[in-house]
Design an enzyme around this catalytic site. Structure first.
Site, short mmCIF file in Angstrom:
data_model
loop_
_atom_site.label_atom_id
_atom_site.label_comp_id
_atom_site.label_asym_id
_atom_site.label_seq_id
_atom_site.Cartn_x
_atom_site.Cartn_y
_atom_site.Cartn_z
N SER A 61 1.26 -1.25 -0.19
CA SER A 61 -0.54 -0.03 0.15
C SER A 61 1.09 1.32 -0.19
O SER A 61 1.66 1.60 0.21
CB SER A 61 -0.77 -0.34 1.32
OG SER A 61 -1.49 -1.36 1.36
N1 SAH Z 1 -0.53 -5.24 3.78
C1 SAH Z 1 0.24 -5.24 2.51
C2 SAH Z 1 -0.49 -5.15 1.41
C3 SAH Z 1 -1.97 -5.63 0.97
S1 SAH Z 1 -2.27 -5.96 -0.54
C4 SAH Z 1 1.29 -4.56 2.38
O1 SAH Z 1 1.43 -3.90 3.75
O2 SAH Z 1 2.36 -5.41 1.60
C5 SAH Z 1 -4.21 -7.83 0.68
C6 SAH Z 1 -3.20 -8.71 0.32
O3 SAH Z 1 -4.17 -9.19 1.18
C7 SAH Z 1 -2.58 -9.70 -0.58
O4 SAH Z 1 -0.89 -10.07 -0.33
C8 SAH Z 1 -3.05 -10.73 -0.46
O5 SAH Z 1 -2.41 -11.80 -1.26
C9 SAH Z 1 -4.37 -10.97 0.85
N2 SAH Z 1 -5.55 -11.52 0.60
C10 SAH Z 1 -6.68 -11.25 -0.30
N3 SAH Z 1 -7.70 -12.03 0.22
C11 SAH Z 1 -6.79 -12.79 1.70
C12 SAH Z 1 -7.68 -13.16 2.48
N4 SAH Z 1 -9.09 -13.99 1.39
N5 SAH Z 1 -7.24 -13.86 4.01
C13 SAH Z 1 -6.08 -13.34 3.70
N6 SAH Z 1 -5.66 -12.37 2.61
C14 SAH Z 1 -5.63 -12.05 1.69
#
Ligand code: SAH
Length: 216
Positions: A61
């Site tokens: 993000s």
């Molecule tokens: N907070 C992260 C960015 C997140 S992007 C950072 O600082 O890098 C969103 C993330 O959520 C992705 O890695 C994706 O794989 C994960 N995600 C999406 N759906 C999910 C689910 N149902 N359970 C766990 N993780 C999930």
């Protein structure tokens, strides 16, 4: 050569200029080297206020969004947090710098393992990682006073609403469909009364449904 610490402080100053006032959040951001969390090809942009790709169609993000979401959780040194969507682990590391304990769930195995390795390397001892579907929460450790979701759900995940503490639990979560602006909400719970507050427009990758069970 400009040191990582100097560029991190510059990022913190950039966020301050944009109106981020929470000193604990600014200090935590200044203490984390974002370059460690982005792929090598993007190192020159690691301290810009911009989202970046981390592989598998996911993104780390934008620091302003990380700062705003973290501040919205009203954390203290004693807080325990559940984070859904570990991704690169950057947001997790920022949370770990502020509060007592972070539990973080990621559904893509490569990202979950990569982040866990990085937490070990950085000696972040107050983080527990889990590979799984974060929409189901973390039942054994519930209830949570703080829940942060870093992927956009079409609607408020029922399990996460249930696992929010009845005594002032706070969840920060982006809600909305892909391809349009989504709304970042802060949900506060007192007993069975939930209050929904709109914070700002955001764009997040989707909260995946069933990806984990299909991928193993
Ligand atoms: N907070 C992260 C960015 C997140 S992007 C950072 O600082 O890098 C969103 C993330 O959520 C992705 O890695 C994706 O794989 C994960 N995600 C999406 N759906 C999910 C689910 N149902 N359970 C766990 N993780 C999930």
């Amino acid at each position: 050569m400009i040191s990582a610490m100097a560029t991190q402080n510059r990022l913190s100053q950039l966020l301050r200029d944009q109106g981020v006032v929470d000193e604990a959040v600014l200090a935590a951001i200044a203490a984390v080297d974002r370059a460690l969390f982005v792929p090598t090809g993007f190192h020159d942009q690691a301290f810009d206020d911009t989202p970046l790709p981390i592989g598998f169609g996911q993104t780390i993000s934008q620091p302003y969004v990380v700062a705003t979401m973290t501040a919205a959780l009203n954390l203290t040194r004693r807080s325990h947090v559940l984070e859904i969507g570990t991704g690169s682990g950057y947001q997790t590391a920022v949370l770990a710098g502020i509060c007592r304990w972070v539990r973080t769930v990621e559904c893509i195995p490569e990202l979950a393992h990569g982040a866990a390795e990085l937490f070990d390397k950085l000696d972040l001892r107050n983080v527990t990682t889990r590979l799984g579907d974060g929409a189901k929460g973390w039942l054994e450790a519930a209830p949570f006073e703080h829940i942060l979701v870093t992927a956009a759900a079409a609607d408020f995940p029922a399990a996460l609403l249930d696992q929010l503490s009845e005594d002032g639990g706070v969840m920060v979560v982006p809600i909305g469909d892909q391809g349009r602006p989504q709304t970042l909400y802060r949900v506060s719970r007192q007993q069975d009364i939930y209050r929904y507050e709109k914070l700002m427009q955001v764009r997040f990758v989707p909260l995946l449904d069933g990806y984990f069970s299909r991928s193993v």
